[in-house]
Scaffold this motif. Structure first.
Motif, PDB file in Angstrom:
ATOM      1  N   SER A  24     -31.360  23.019  19.759  1.00 11.22           N
ATOM      2  CA  SER A  24     -32.336  21.947  19.905  1.00 11.22           C
ATOM      3  C   SER A  24     -31.903  20.938  20.962  1.00 11.22           C
ATOM      4  N   ARG A  25     -30.621  20.861  21.283  1.00 13.43           N
ATOM      5  CA  ARG A  25     -30.150  19.967  22.337  1.00 13.43           C
ATOM      6  C   ARG A  25     -30.498  20.577  23.681  1.00 13.43           C
ATOM      7  N   ARG A  26     -31.247  19.840  24.456  1.00 17.99           N
ATOM      8  CA  ARG A  26     -31.583  20.310  25.788  1.00 17.99           C
ATOM      9  C   ARG A  26     -30.560  19.757  26.761  1.00 17.99           C
ATOM     10  N   ARG A  27     -30.245  20.550  27.749  1.00 18.76           N
ATOM     11  CA  ARG A  27     -29.347  20.046  28.766  1.00 18.76           C
ATOM     12  C   ARG A  27     -30.144  19.151  29.694  1.00 18.76           C
ATOM     13  N   MET A  28     -29.464  18.158  30.230  1.00 13.91           N
ATOM     14  CA  MET A  28     -30.129  17.221  31.119  1.00 13.91           C
ATOM     15  C   MET A  28     -30.355  17.890  32.478  1.00 13.91           C
ATOM     16  N   PRO A  29     -31.565  17.784  33.034  1.00 13.86           N
ATOM     17  CA  PRO A  29     -31.820  18.424  34.324  1.00 13.86           C
ATOM     18  C   PRO A  29     -31.059  17.705  35.442  1.00 13.86           C
ATOM     19  N   SER A  30     -30.705  18.450  36.460  1.00 15.41           N
ATOM     20  CA  SER A  30     -29.998  17.868  37.590  1.00 15.41           C
ATOM     21  C   SER A  30     -30.993  17.103  38.461  1.00 15.41           C
ATOM     22  N   PRO A  31     -30.498  16.195  39.306  1.00 17.72           N
ATOM     23  CA  PRO A  31     -31.411  15.481  40.202  1.00 17.72           C
ATOM     24  C   PRO A  31     -32.211  16.417  41.106  1.00 17.72           C
ATOM     25  N   GLY A  32     -31.580  17.494  41.562  1.00 15.89           N
ATOM     26  CA  GLY A  32     -32.289  18.455  42.399  1.00 15.89           C
ATOM     27  C   GLY A  32     -33.443  19.110  41.660  1.00 15.89           C
ATOM     28  N   GLU A  33     -33.216  19.432  40.389  1.00 16.51           N
ATOM     29  CA  GLU A  33     -34.286  20.035  39.584  1.00 16.51           C
ATOM     30  C   GLU A  33     -35.435  19.046  39.383  1.00 16.51           C
ATOM     31  N   LEU A  34     -35.086  17.779  39.183  1.00 18.03           N
ATOM     32  CA  LEU A  34     -36.131  16.773  39.006  1.00 18.03           C
ATOM     33  C   LEU A  34     -36.943  16.589  40.284  1.00 18.03           C
ATOM     34  N   VAL A  35     -36.267  16.565  41.427  1.00 18.53           N
ATOM     35  CA  VAL A  35     -36.976  16.421  42.704  1.00 18.53           C
ATOM     36  C   VAL A  35     -37.925  17.597  42.899  1.00 18.53           C
ATOM     37  N   GLN A  41     -45.479  18.904  41.663  1.00 18.45           N
ATOM     38  CA  GLN A  41     -46.646  18.144  41.216  1.00 18.45           C
ATOM     39  C   GLN A  41     -47.419  17.553  42.390  1.00 18.45           C
ATOM     40  N   GLY A  42     -46.922  17.779  43.623  1.00 15.33           N
ATOM     41  CA  GLY A  42     -47.665  17.341  44.798  1.00 15.33           C
ATOM     42  C   GLY A  42     -47.066  16.141  45.520  1.00 15.33           C
ATOM     43  N   MET A  43     -45.945  15.638  45.054  1.00 17.12           N
ATOM     44  CA  MET A  43     -45.316  14.505  45.729  1.00 17.12           C
ATOM     45  C   MET A  43     -44.527  14.991  46.934  1.00 17.12           C
ATOM     46  N   GLU A  44     -44.363  14.100  47.924  1.00 11.81           N
ATOM     47  CA  GLU A  44     -43.519  14.424  49.054  1.00 11.81           C
ATOM     48  C   GLU A  44     -42.064  14.208  48.659  1.00 11.81           C
ATOM     49  N   THR A  45     -41.130  14.704  49.483  1.00 14.01           N
ATOM     50  CA  THR A  45     -39.712  14.691  49.129  1.00 14.01           C
ATOM     51  C   THR A  45     -39.196  13.277  48.896  1.00 14.01           C
ATOM     52  N   GLN A  46     -39.518  12.357  49.803  1.00 14.04           N
ATOM     53  CA  GLN A  46     -39.014  10.989  49.651  1.00 14.04           C
ATOM     54  C   GLN A  46     -39.605  10.315  48.421  1.00 14.04           C
ATOM     55  N   GLU A  47     -40.887  10.515  48.199  1.00 15.25           N
ATOM     56  CA  GLU A  47     -41.548   9.937  47.037  1.00 15.25           C
ATOM     57  C   GLU A  47     -40.956  10.509  45.749  1.00 15.25           C
ATOM     58  N   ALA A  48     -40.705  11.817  45.738  1.00 18.08           N
ATOM     59  CA  ALA A  48     -40.107  12.462  44.568  1.00 18.08           C
ATOM     60  C   ALA A  48     -38.690  11.955  44.341  1.00 18.08           C
ATOM     61  N   SER A  49     -37.935  11.752  45.429  1.00 19.87           N
ATOM     62  CA  SER A  49     -36.563  11.243  45.300  1.00 19.87           C
ATOM     63  C   SER A  49     -36.562   9.846  44.698  1.00 19.87           C
ATOM     64  N   LEU A  50     -37.479   8.988  45.164  1.00 15.89           N
ATOM     65  CA  LEU A  50     -37.566   7.633  44.609  1.00 15.89           C
ATOM     66  C   LEU A  50     -37.962   7.670  43.135  1.00 15.89           C
ATOM     67  N   LYS A  51     -38.845   8.571  42.790  1.00 15.78           N
ATOM     68  CA  LYS A  51     -39.260   8.718  41.389  1.00 15.78           C
ATOM     69  C   LYS A  51     -38.082   9.171  40.529  1.00 15.78           C
ATOM     70  N   VAL A  52     -37.276  10.110  41.039  1.00 17.51           N
ATOM     71  CA  VAL A  52     -36.105  10.605  40.305  1.00 17.51           C
ATOM     72  C   VAL A  52     -35.098   9.476  40.123  1.00 17.51           C
ATOM     73  N   ILE A  53     -34.870   8.698  41.183  1.00 17.14           N
ATOM     74  CA  ILE A  53     -33.926   7.570  41.066  1.00 17.14           C
ATOM     75  C   ILE A  53     -34.403   6.596  40.009  1.00 17.14           C
ATOM     76  N   GLY A  54     -35.690   6.284  40.022  1.00 20.17           N
ATOM     77  CA  GLY A  54     -36.241   5.386  39.004  1.00 20.17           C
ATOM     78  C   GLY A  54     -36.085   5.953  37.603  1.00 20.17           C
ATOM     79  N   ASP A  55     -36.364   7.241  37.457  1.00 19.29           N
ATOM     80  CA  ASP A  55     -36.223   7.879  36.139  1.00 19.29           C
ATOM     81  C   ASP A  55     -34.777   7.838  35.655  1.00 19.29           C
ATOM     82  N   LEU A  56     -33.830   8.141  36.553  1.00 19.50           N
ATOM     83  CA  LEU A  56     -32.424   8.148  36.154  1.00 19.50           C
ATOM     84  C   LEU A  56     -31.929   6.743  35.817  1.00 19.50           C
TER      85      LEU A  56
END
Length: 137
Positions: A24-35, A41-56
């Motif tokens: 039941s324990r899920r491993r945490m996804p890596s930043p690359g996987e999140l990007v 989902q249709g985001m550009e690379t920079q936008e996705a990177s900023l979203k990942v940073i915010g999420d982390l």
């Protein structure tokens, strides 16, 4: 029908529960996987990177604030203390990185030490020759 002793049945149940907990324990996804997830989902690379940073950052803050101190301190005090500890660790890392010599500085130290070493070797050879030669009479 044979029954196993109660201790064995209990051990089997516990091991099954432990296996279920591990699954039941899920491993945490890596930043690359999140990007890549956000890019799908249709985001550009920079936008996705900023979203990942915010999420982390949000996950880090939630993790820090989720654990409450059992000493009766207020959650704000606990959060502040944890953030102060993280900040002090980051300051220490920054000081260590800043204290390392740059490439030109390291090169200058190497050249200077080589020059000093050559001078010491020549001085040693001169002293050795002076002490080993026989006196002229």
């Amino acid at each position: 029908m044979e029954q196993s002793p109660p201790g064995e049945r209990m051990g089997d149940n516990q091991s099954k529960q432990n296996d279920n907990k591990k699954r039941s324990r899920r491993r945490m996804p890596s930043p690359g996987e999140l990007v890549s997830h956000y890019e799908k989902q249709g985001m550009e690379t920079q936008e996705a990177s900023l979203k990942v940073i915010g999420d982390l950052q949000g996950a880090l803050f939630r993790m820090i604030t989720a654990k409450r101190n059992r000493d009766g301190k207020s959650p704000e005090d606990v959060t502040s203390a944890k953030l102060d500890a993280i900040h002090s660790r980051l300051v220490q890392l920054e000081m260590k990185v800043d204290s390392k010599p740059s490439y030109p500085q390291a090169l200058a130290v190497g050249v200077a030490s080589a020059g000093i070493w050559n001078g010491v070797v020549r001085l040693w050879d001169t002293v050795r020759q002076a002490t080993s030669s026989s006196p002229s009479s």
